[in-house]
Design an enzyme around this catalytic site. Structure first.
Site, PDB file in Angstrom:
ATOM      1  N   GLY A 108       0.810  -1.215   0.000  1.00 39.16           N
ATOM      2  CA  GLY A 108       0.000   0.000   0.000  1.00 39.16           C
ATOM      3  C   GLY A 108       0.840   1.260   0.000  1.00 39.16           C
ATOM      4  N   ASP A 109       1.873   1.292   0.845  1.00 36.93           N
ATOM      5  CA  ASP A 109       2.754   2.460   0.899  1.00 36.93           C
ATOM      6  C   ASP A 109       3.421   2.701  -0.455  1.00 36.93           C
ATOM      7  OD1 ASP A 109       2.716   3.339   3.739  1.00 36.93           O
ATOM      8  OD2 ASP A 109       3.455   1.327   4.102  1.00 36.93           O
ATOM      9  N   SER A 110       3.925   1.626  -1.043  1.00 41.16           N
ATOM     10  CA  SER A 110       4.653   1.767  -2.305  1.00 41.16           C
ATOM     11  C   SER A 110       3.742   2.211  -3.437  1.00 41.16           C
ATOM     12  CB  SER A 110       5.337   0.443  -2.658  1.00 41.16           C
ATOM     13  OG  SER A 110       6.271   0.086  -1.661  1.00 41.16           O
ATOM     14  N   LEU A 111       2.508   1.694  -3.456  1.00 43.87           N
ATOM     15  CA  LEU A 111       1.563   2.120  -4.493  1.00 43.87           C
ATOM     16  C   LEU A 111       1.217   3.597  -4.335  1.00 43.87           C
ATOM     17  CD1 LEU A 111      -0.923  -0.891  -4.678  1.00 43.87           C
ATOM     18  CD2 LEU A 111       0.603  -0.100  -6.489  1.00 43.87           C
ATOM     19  N   ALA A 137       2.980   5.896  -2.956  1.00 45.29           N
ATOM     20  CA  ALA A 137       4.160   6.682  -3.311  1.00 45.29           C
ATOM     21  C   ALA A 137       4.352   6.752  -4.818  1.00 45.29           C
ATOM     22  CB  ALA A 137       5.388   6.073  -2.648  1.00 45.29           C
TER      23      ALA A 137
END
Length: 398
Positions: free
Chosen positions: A169-172, A174
């Site tokens: 979720g964080d990477s998406l 970002a």
């Protein structure tokens, strides 16, 4: 080195952990000067995160903070806020992932920053976005994955939902923040004006959910957990080999299934009404998977994959990290690069992506030491004298 495509952009990165910093990493990979602002004495908690910590140091930090410069500043003090305003006035982009309202409490609201830097782009990454009834809630990536829908469909049908082994979720969020930032840069070339880029974790996850919403709204169909397969997409699964390996075969298209049937020396499967069409194979998924698994389990992985590749059937091993280091395709495309690190020597990590033919990105340095670039930024860029900087250090601003 070839000129990097974003080397005319300066980014001031606030925030910590992953969602905001990964956006900064992406921008830095393509040449932006990313100045990471960290709290004096402690810095980003990512400096301590990671499963393995040789020499007592994180192996995650050098990756997510690569290509960045570290300065320290206490943003909770008026002196720190005034200092960082000078830095922002010389920047193109601010990236932050605090709870909504934090910049405003520090006197760094976008509207305030635009008074002296009207072209500034303020990229804000949060769990729920800057508006709406949930905006003020604490929002980690895992919660965004749950709310955005991906957790519900991950795992085995008879067990609770699972998570991917990465911070998806964080990477998406970002990645979408980076996309929005570059769109805003393009918009600024037309108007001269900056804007806020509002990237919410749950919305970034939701954006990946294919036809989930219309399936429910129009057909009343709720996607459920289906383990290693997708409903009605067959064959596309992981199969065992005779030497104890696992390979993934994806032959769900009609013509590709015909090639697989030929490699299996059972060409009649391609015309059998039970398997001849995409819909038919979907209905016979379990039966067909068992048939293929029986065939693969009697053959060694290397010869099996060679035959499949020669026939044009998509197939491959399930790679672990050590497999990536040994693979010739990774090597040929330089998918893994190394950068010098004071503790780890030549430290390997994934290369910049996507690849640009004329101005590719580059991994130039590992994550910096805390405050490593204070003199360069405060003394060079801002022109603060040693007396001023000594005073700031005494007051714990830097």
């Amino acid at each position: 080195m070839t000129a990097l495509p974003l080397d005319d952009l300066r980014v001031v990165e606030f925030g910590q952990l992953l969602a905001g910093p990964f956006c900064g990493q992406l921008l830095g990979d393509f040449g932006a000067e990313v100045i990471k602002v960290e709290a004096p004495g402690a810095g980003d908690p990512m400096r301590q995160w990671g499963r393995e910590k040789p020499h007592g140091k994180s192996l995650w930090w050098p990756v997510v903070a690569r290509n960045k410069k570290s300065v320290t500043c206490d943003l909770r003090k008026p002196e720190g806020q005034a200092l960082i305003r000078q830095l922002i006035d010389r920047a193109d982009i601010v990236v932050e992932n605090f709870r909504p309202g934090t910049l405003e409490r520090w006197g760094l609201a976008p509207e305030t920053l635009w008074q002296t830097n009207p072209g500034l782009i303020v990229t804000r990454v949060t769990g729920y976005g800057q508006t709406g009834p949930y905006a003020s809630r604490a929002g980690f990536g895992s919660i965004g994955e749950a709310m955005g829908g991906i957790r519900y469909v991950m795992g085995e049908p008879d067990r609770p939902p699972v998570r991917a082994g990465i911070s998806l979720g964080d990477s998406l969020a970002a990645t979408y923040a980076c996309l929005g930032t570059l769109v805003a840069v393009h918009h600024r070339t037309r108007t001269g004006r900056g804007q806020v880029v509002d990237s919410a974790i749950y919305e970034a996850v939701l954006a990946m959910m294919e036809s989930l919403l219309p399936e429910w709204a129009v057909a009343g169909y709720q996607r459920e957990r289906t383990g290693a397969t997708l409903p009605n997409v067959s064959p596309s699964n992981v199969y065992p080999t005779g030497d104890g390996d696992l390979i993934l075969i994806a032959a769900n298209q009609d013509t590709v299934f015909g090639r697989l049937a030929a490699v299996m020396e059972q060409p009649e499967l391609a015309t059998d009404p039970r398997y001849a069409t995409h819909s038919a194979r979907g209905k016979a998924m379990v039966e067909l998977d068992n048939l293929i698994a029986e065939w693969t389990s009697k053959r060694e992985a290397e010869g099996l994959l060679a035959a499949l590749h020669e026939a044009g059937v998509p197939a491959g091993r399930i790679f672990r990290a050590r497999d990536m280091f040994d693979d010739p395709h990774f090597a040929a495309r330089q998918a893994i690069v190394t950068v010098p690190h004071p503790d780890f020597g030549e430290l390997p990590m994934q290369n910049a992506t996507p690849r640009l033919s004329e101005s590719p990105g580059a991994v130039r340095s590992a994550g910096p030491a805390l405050g490593e670039h204070n003199d360069e930024i405060y003394g060079g860029l801002l022109g603060l004298g040693e007396t001023e900087r000594a005073s700031l250090r005494t007051n714990m601003t830097i």
